[in-house]
Design an enzyme around this catalytic site. Structure first.
Site, PDB file in Angstrom:
ATOM      1  N   HIS A 187       0.838  -1.191   0.000  1.00 15.95           N
ATOM      2  CA  HIS A 187       0.000   0.000   0.000  1.00 15.95           C
ATOM      3  C   HIS A 187       0.877   1.248   0.000  1.00 15.95           C
ATOM      4  CE1 HIS A 187      -3.190  -2.774   0.914  1.00 15.95           C
ATOM      5  NE2 HIS A 187      -2.688  -3.059   2.112  1.00 15.95           N
ATOM      6  N   GLU A 204      -1.757  -0.107   8.337  1.00 15.83           N
ATOM      7  CA  GLU A 204      -2.755  -0.992   8.938  1.00 15.83           C
ATOM      8  C   GLU A 204      -2.149  -1.863  10.025  1.00 15.83           C
ATOM      9  OE1 GLU A 204      -4.037  -2.929   5.415  1.00 15.83           O
ATOM     10  OE2 GLU A 204      -2.359  -4.329   5.339  1.00 15.83           O
ATOM     11  N   HIS A 262       3.536  -7.337   1.891  1.00 21.25           N
ATOM     12  CA  HIS A 262       2.862  -8.264   2.807  1.00 21.25           C
ATOM     13  C   HIS A 262       1.882  -9.151   2.047  1.00 21.25           C
ATOM     14  CE1 HIS A 262       0.243  -4.685   2.524  1.00 21.25           C
ATOM     15  NE2 HIS A 262      -0.755  -5.539   2.640  1.00 21.25           N
ATOM     16  N   ARG A 282      -1.055  -4.782  -6.321  1.00 18.99           N
ATOM     17  CA  ARG A 282      -0.816  -6.220  -6.361  1.00 18.99           C
ATOM     18  C   ARG A 282       0.481  -6.487  -7.110  1.00 18.99           C
ATOM     19  NH1 ARG A 282      -5.460  -7.731  -8.867  1.00 18.99           N
ATOM     20  NH2 ARG A 282      -6.649  -7.473  -6.953  1.00 18.99           N
TER      21      ARG A 282
END
Length: 414
Positions: A187, A204, A262, A282
């Site tokens: 991200h 996150e 991740h 992605r």
């Protein structure tokens, strides 16, 4: 039309159950209050599900409640006009938005009692004001309204002063059921995401709610690599040789800063607290195809620009130690500029305060409890029962409330 007929119609519109008539000296006052309640309910699009069965004679009621019992009369009237859970500010139970990504499973339906016609549920967005999936309020006066609409109607005051620095609702909370591996992804940070995607980036936190034996996930790289090596390994499908695979256990915590490579592995159920963003780049997807039969889109060029090519600085563990309290224990899981998340293991009860600085989010992971609170407008206590899988939004400024019962939950604030 007589006064009694007019009063009876007003009570019928409000939808009260058996209601005794009120002393004559209070008729006009309480009729006006009933009309106010009617207008408010209709404006909010909320129906009171009580049925009218009887309006007793005014004079009969006057025999039981004399004029000097003014307080008792007003108390009963207020309770009828403002039943528990229908006041302006109260703990709001949320219905999530659901996502049926190809890697999802069924545990959110079977274990967490999520109601959806979807065959599989990859994610439930438990606290969300994002355009791609809003949470809906399922109790009280604002039942049926999206959380975003409610916050807008309240002029953002229910978010608290600590949220004033954010242009939008700051966070998004999910439950994620990975029946299969998620893609290897990254991200962007705020600066890059705002410039290229028109929304915030994403930092996150993951809390491992449950996992199968031997489950693992990817968390950064084993060691630092160059951008050239990163790109080459993406092209020749050898990226997994240098990624950091970490075995997971129930209760583990991972803090995923923006820019961290991740991937959630199969057999893991996660609670995710993140910035309010849906931007994902992605990088590698195991050669899978989407519902259209075509390989899913990769975002290699953008990933090359934002990925931190090294081992993560934070170890995968809670940020704080577990502290035993009277009736409960608490563990600080993660705290950053966007959110603070604490795990509460409640054996009997915990008293919390939603002051003017921040709203609260409660995500129930196990057990059952009762949230008890008070409101200045209504004498006495109010309560809301919550069970495993429930997500509760507590408006800033609600004040003190208590969670009674035996339950595990994630407590989030800004």
């Amino acid at each position: 039309m007589t006064e009694i007929e007019d009063f009876q119609i007003i009570f019928s519109r409000v939808g009260l159950c058996t209601v005794s008539a009120l002393p004559k000296c209070r008729r006009s006052y309480l009729a006006a209050r009933a009309k106010q309640k009617t207008d408010r309910l209709e404006a909010g699009g909320v129906n009171n599900h009580w049925n009218v069965t009887e309006i007793e004679d005014f004079e009969r009621f006057q025999e039981h409640f004399q004029e000097h019992f003014l307080h008792s009369t007003l108390y009963c009237a207020i309770r009828y006009f403002y039943p528990k859970g229908n006041d302006d500010m109260y703990p709001m139970k949320l219905t999530p938005a659901f996502k049926d990504y190809l890697w999802g499973g069924t545990r959110l339906k079977t274990d967490f009692h999520k109601q959806t016609p979807l065959t599989k549920v990859a994610e439930s967005w438990e606290l969300s004001c994002h355009k791609d999936g809003n949470s809906i309020i399922s109790n009280g006066r604002y039942q049926g309204m999206s959380l975003a609409e409610y916050i807008k109607q309240a002029d953002n005051a229910v978010l608290g002063t600590d949220c004033q620095r954010f242009a939008d609702f700051p966070i998004l909370i999910k439950l994620i059921d990975a029946y299969d591996n998620l893609s290897v992804q990254v991200h962007p940070d705020n600066e890059y995401a705002l410039e290229h995607e028109g929304e915030y980036g994403k930092t996150e936190m993951w809390y491992i709610v449950d996992c199968e034996p031997g489950a693992s996930l990817l968390y950064g790289f084993q060691h630092e690599i160059s951008k050239e090596e990163f790109e080459r390994r993406i092209r020749d499908n050898t990226l997994l040789e240098v990624t950091n695979s970490v075995p997971v256990h129930k209760g583990d915590v991972f803090f995923i800063e923006a820019g961290t490579l991740h991937a959630i592995g199969k057999g893991i159920l996660i609670a995710e607290i993140q910035q309010n963003s849906n931007t994902t780049y992605r990088i590698y997807d195991y050669g899978r195809v989407g519902a259209d039969g075509k390989p899913r889109q990769l975002h290699v060029d953008k990933a090359l620009e934002v990925t931190e090519l090294k081992r993560p600085a934070r170890e995968p563990k809670p940020q704080g130690d577990t502290v035993q309290k009277n009736g409960y224990s608490q563990t600080l899981l993660a705290s950053c500029e966007y959110f603070t998340v604490t795990a509460l293991d409640i054996k009997k009860s915990v008293r919390l305060e939603a002051d003017e600085t921040s709203f609260h989010s409660l995500l129930v992971l196990d057990g059952e409890a009762e949230i008890v609170w008070q409101n200045e407008k209504i004498p006495g206590e109010m309560s809301l029962t919550v069970t495993k899988g429930d997500s509760i939004f507590i408006p800033a400024g609600l004040g003190n409330y208590t969670v009674n019962g035996k339950t595990n939950l994630l407590f989030t604030k800004i």
